[in-house]
Design a protein around this motif. Structure first.
Motif, short mmCIF file in Angstrom:
data_model
loop_
_atom_site.label_atom_id
_atom_site.label_comp_id
_atom_site.label_asym_id
_atom_site.label_seq_id
_atom_site.Cartn_x
_atom_site.Cartn_y
_atom_site.Cartn_z
N ASN A 108 0.87 -1.18 0.00
CA ASN A 108 0.00 0.00 0.00
C ASN A 108 0.90 1.23 0.00
O ASN A 108 1.39 1.66 1.05
CB ASN A 108 -0.93 -0.01 1.22
CG ASN A 108 -1.95 -1.12 1.14
OD1 ASN A 108 -2.88 -1.06 0.34
ND2 ASN A 108 -1.78 -2.16 1.96
N LEU A 109 1.16 1.73 -1.19
CA LEU A 109 2.13 2.80 -1.34
C LEU A 109 1.53 4.14 -0.92
O LEU A 109 0.34 4.40 -1.10
CB LEU A 109 2.58 2.89 -2.80
CG LEU A 109 3.07 1.57 -3.43
CD1 LEU A 109 3.44 1.79 -4.88
CD2 LEU A 109 4.26 1.02 -2.66
N ILE A 110 2.37 4.98 -0.36
CA ILE A 110 1.95 6.33 0.02
C ILE A 110 2.65 7.33 -0.89
O ILE A 110 3.69 7.04 -1.50
CB ILE A 110 2.26 6.63 1.50
CG1 ILE A 110 3.76 6.48 1.80
CG2 ILE A 110 1.46 5.70 2.41
CD1 ILE A 110 4.14 6.85 3.22
N ALA A 111 2.06 8.50 -1.00
CA ALA A 111 2.55 9.50 -1.96
C ALA A 111 4.01 9.84 -1.72
O ALA A 111 4.77 10.02 -2.69
CB ALA A 111 1.68 10.75 -1.87
N SER A 112 4.43 9.92 -0.47
CA SER A 112 5.81 10.32 -0.20
C SER A 112 6.81 9.29 -0.71
O SER A 112 7.92 9.65 -1.13
CB SER A 112 6.01 10.53 1.30
OG SER A 112 5.75 9.34 2.03
N GLN A 113 6.45 8.01 -0.71
CA GLN A 113 7.34 6.98 -1.25
C GLN A 113 7.53 7.15 -2.75
O GLN A 113 8.64 7.01 -3.27
CB GLN A 113 6.78 5.58 -0.96
CG GLN A 113 6.82 5.19 0.51
CD GLN A 113 6.12 3.86 0.75
OE1 GLN A 113 5.03 3.62 0.25
NE2 GLN A 113 6.76 2.99 1.52
N ILE A 114 6.45 7.44 -3.44
CA ILE A 114 6.53 7.64 -4.89
C ILE A 114 7.30 8.91 -5.22
O ILE A 114 8.22 8.92 -6.04
CB ILE A 114 5.12 7.71 -5.50
CG1 ILE A 114 4.32 6.45 -5.19
CG2 ILE A 114 5.22 7.95 -7.00
CD1 ILE A 114 4.83 5.21 -5.85
N ASP A 115 6.94 10.00 -4.56
CA ASP A 115 7.52 11.30 -4.87
C ASP A 115 9.02 11.34 -4.57
O ASP A 115 9.78 12.01 -5.27
CB ASP A 115 6.80 12.40 -4.11
CG ASP A 115 5.34 12.53 -4.52
OD1 ASP A 115 5.00 12.09 -5.64
OD2 ASP A 115 4.54 13.06 -3.73
N ALA A 116 9.44 10.63 -3.53
CA ALA A 116 10.86 10.63 -3.15
C ALA A 116 11.64 9.49 -3.79
O ALA A 116 12.84 9.35 -3.55
CB ALA A 116 10.98 10.55 -1.62
N CYS A 117 10.95 8.67 -4.60
CA CYS A 117 11.59 7.52 -5.25
C CYS A 117 12.23 6.59 -4.22
O CYS A 117 13.33 6.07 -4.42
CB CYS A 117 12.63 7.96 -6.27
SG CYS A 117 11.98 9.01 -7.58
#
Length: 318
Positions: A235-244
């Protein structure tokens, strides 16, 4: 000179003789296969690099009858794009990719250690984890429900050069169907998988959010993926995606991964899902020490080991 210093040694005129000697001693079999494929001949007994610069190298090769041939070869990626290099390490990595391309085209087995790309790219966010994309088998890589104009190969590149070339493109789901994706990845050798990075954009809500991770289920379809219990649910959160950021897996469950299946069940709300890049982090699964595939002073007979300091003369008289 330290190993790391030599691997980043620039291609100056003073350095080239030492680099030529090191590469010819380590890359003997790889150079022979490259000569067969890129010089379009099936009779190569020996091949040697005699000149190198930032865009090409001069390859001398001899056939079984001791006939001599030579050809300038441009550095190129697996997709045929020409490359420019600036260091010994970059030459090594490009030659490994070219040797792999040649062996695949010729249908010949060529043992290629993963150190060419992996050993030089350790995660700065996950110590002890190395980029495994170089081990992805691109011939079996597939994605169900992809937009054919935005295929999975856009998101899974094997080298840094390929990643740079593909900057700005992405894997995208078919807008005429829905937002779901079922990505099937095979590795050239079993790996211990520690984490996966999902690069995308949350601002437009196209990045993946809910991902079911399976392994060893090469024939899985969308119905199976919907109903089956995954090895792990992400369950990915936006900060994980945005910060790679690498998304950690339950490492004990991914100790010997040959195939991996990623079911992107939901994104952040858009009609289509886009993944700019997938990065797989871990180590090879073989029971070997990490030093066997990082740049080290050993196993000089392996033609594709990273470049190392040349052996020093023995002045002891022994």
């Amino acid at each position: 000179m330290m190993v790391a210093d030599l691997d980043h040694m620039p291609l100056t005129e003073d350095n080239k003789p030492m680099l030529l000697g090191t590469m010819n001693s380590q890359f003997e079999e790889a150079l022979r296969v490259c000569a067969e494929h890129f010089c379009d001949t099936n009779d190569v007994a020996l091949a040697r690099i005699v000149e190198i610069d930032e865009t090409k190298f001069l390859l001398h090769h001899w056939d079984a009858g001791n006939g001599f041939h030579e050809k300038h070869l441009k550095y190129q990626s697996a997709t045929g794009d020409f490359l420019t290099v600036s260091s010994a390490g970059e030459v090594r990595r490009v030659l490994v990719d070219m040797a792999r391309t040649a062996s695949e085209a010729l249908g010949k087995e060529l043992a290629l250690p993963c150190g060419a790309s992996i050993g030089s790219h350790e995660s700065d966010k996950l110590p002890g984890a190395f980029l495994l994309n170089d081990l992805v088998d691109m011939t079996t890589l597939e994605c169900l429900n992809q937009d054919d104009e935005h295929p999975v190969t856009n998101a899974v590149s094997r080298s840094a050069a390929d990643a740079d070339r593909l900057a700005g493109v992405a894997l995208q789901s078919d807008p005429e169907v829905d937002h779901q994706l079922l990505i099937k990845i095979g590795f050239r050798q079993p790996v211990k998988l520690k984490a996966i990075t999902f690069r995308g954009t949350t601002e437009d809500e196209t990045a993946p959010q809910v991902v079911k991770v399976f392994q060893g289920q090469k024939d899985i379809d969308f119905q199976d993926a919907e109903e089956a219990e995954p090895l792990q649910m992400l369950n990915l959160i936006a900060s994980q995606i945005d910060a790679c950021d690498p998304v950690a897996l339950r490492f004990v469950k991914f100790q010997h991964v040959s195939t991996l299946q990623l079911f992107v069940q939901n994104n952040f709300g858009a009609d289509v899902t886009r993944i700019e890049r997938l990065e797989f982090w871990g180590t090879p699964a073989e029971n070997v020490d990490i030093k066997d595939w990082k740049p080290v002073k050993q196993d000089v007979n392996d033609p594709l080991y990273p470049i190392f300091d040349p052996p020093q003369a023995d002045h002891t008289g022994a």
